[in-house]
Design an enzyme around this catalytic site. Sequence first.
Site, PDB file in Angstrom:
ATOM      1  N   LYS A 106       0.838  -1.198   0.000  1.00 30.62           N
ATOM      2  CA  LYS A 106       0.000   0.000   0.000  1.00 30.62           C
ATOM      3  C   LYS A 106       0.876   1.252   0.000  1.00 30.62           C
ATOM      4  O   LYS A 106       0.634   2.208  -0.748  1.00 30.62           O
ATOM      5  CB  LYS A 106      -0.938  -0.005   1.220  1.00 30.62           C
ATOM      6  CG  LYS A 106      -2.050  -1.023   1.061  1.00 30.62           C
ATOM      7  CD  LYS A 106      -2.827  -1.294   2.327  1.00 30.62           C
ATOM      8  CE  LYS A 106      -3.854  -2.399   2.050  1.00 30.62           C
ATOM      9  NZ  LYS A 106      -4.516  -2.915   3.232  1.00 30.62           N
TER      10      LYS A 106
ATOM     11  N   GLN B 253      -4.853  -1.678   9.345  1.00 28.97           N
ATOM     12  CA  GLN B 253      -4.737  -3.010   8.754  1.00 28.97           C
ATOM     13  C   GLN B 253      -5.362  -4.047   9.687  1.00 28.97           C
ATOM     14  O   GLN B 253      -4.995  -4.140  10.859  1.00 28.97           O
ATOM     15  CB  GLN B 253      -3.252  -3.332   8.499  1.00 28.97           C
ATOM     16  CG  GLN B 253      -3.011  -4.643   7.803  1.00 28.97           C
ATOM     17  CD  GLN B 253      -3.554  -4.680   6.382  1.00 28.97           C
ATOM     18  OE1 GLN B 253      -3.352  -3.751   5.598  1.00 28.97           O
ATOM     19  NE2 GLN B 253      -4.269  -5.741   6.035  1.00 28.97           N
TER      20      GLN B 253
ATOM     21  N   ASP C 282     -11.188   2.880   3.465  1.00 26.97           N
ATOM     22  CA  ASP C 282     -11.554   1.460   3.338  1.00 26.97           C
ATOM     23  C   ASP C 282     -13.073   1.305   3.202  1.00 26.97           C
ATOM     24  O   ASP C 282     -13.560   0.243   2.840  1.00 26.97           O
ATOM     25  CB  ASP C 282     -11.088   0.686   4.586  1.00 26.97           C
ATOM     26  CG  ASP C 282      -9.910  -0.230   4.280  1.00 26.97           C
ATOM     27  OD1 ASP C 282      -9.662  -0.499   3.090  1.00 26.97           O
ATOM     28  OD2 ASP C 282      -9.267  -0.692   5.233  1.00 26.97           O
TER      29      ASP C 282
END
Length: 285
Positions: free
Chosen positions: A53, A97, A120
């Site tokens: 990422k 995460q 997200d």
Amino acid sequence: MTARIIDGKTIAHEVRAEWKERADALKARGVTPGLAVIIVGEDPASKVYVANKVKACAELGLHSEHVVLSADTSEAMLLSKIAQLNADPKIHGILVQLPVPKHIDSEKVLNAIDPNKDVDGFHPMNVGALATGNMRFAPCTPYGSMKLLEKAGVPIEGKHAVVIGRSNIVGKPMALMLLQANATVTICTSKTVDLPKYTRDADILVVATGKAKMITGDMIKPGAAVIDVGINRMENGKLCGDVDFDSAKEVAGWITPVPGGVGPMTITMLVANTVQSAERTAGSK
Ligand code: NDP
């Protein structure tokens, strides 16, 4: 029939180039889109995802912050880090995460992220926005899968789309996005009776179960578009999807490979969401 392969790597490259142009336009106005990725603990798979990422951000010239917290970090400390990033004007996207260590309540953590920086798309406000047809941040994997269908030229409107899996990160948002695109949508789960009855009627079949090669060619409608979200590690160490690629490609009209299908799109859409967030903040949309 041999299916057209939907090449996720090539499409991801193309989509990233589009978003790089938008990022460059923002930078010319003095705004550099910024993403903060928080990782708690030492999970090796998570470390690889986070590194990828951060690398994708660098590729597009985005600002990125990689926050590494030890596995024994308290929930309060993590929440305070999130609050700090919520208030940081250099940061337009925040991602924690998953999974986080067991002593931390992941729902509390996701809910603490400013919905305007929730790249997200997991905050209940953004889930609600998607459900009511006013999508703000789309969860990256289904968003990437929709892009693959679009770029491959797969017709969606009026088609029967069958999504196998109902997780909050893939199955449910995928079904909502297909519905938004005017497909007739069926969601199947582990409790579905006679799964092949549904899969054989699907013009678009999205498989997100985490069960290696569970969908075989005989379960697919000839000419269907098959999106294989699954990532499974076989005994020989190689990756495979939830679809048996070899038999499926003989029946399907389009199919995504694993690896090289949905995977490259997930990070691409994360970067896209970050740029879009910065555009909103800069008032350019
Ligand atoms: P979850 O385990 O959260 O959900 C799996 C879903 O599949 C559940 O809804 C489950 O049903 C359903 N399911 C399991 N077995 C069957 C079956 N035999 N028949 C029908 N339905 C079944 O997984 P995720 O959604 O998080 O991930 C799915 C896959 O996608 C995994 O392989 C994961 O690694 C991969 N993935 C890939 C990403 C990418 O970037 N390419 C990103 C995210 C995930 P029930 O609810 O009834 O238990």
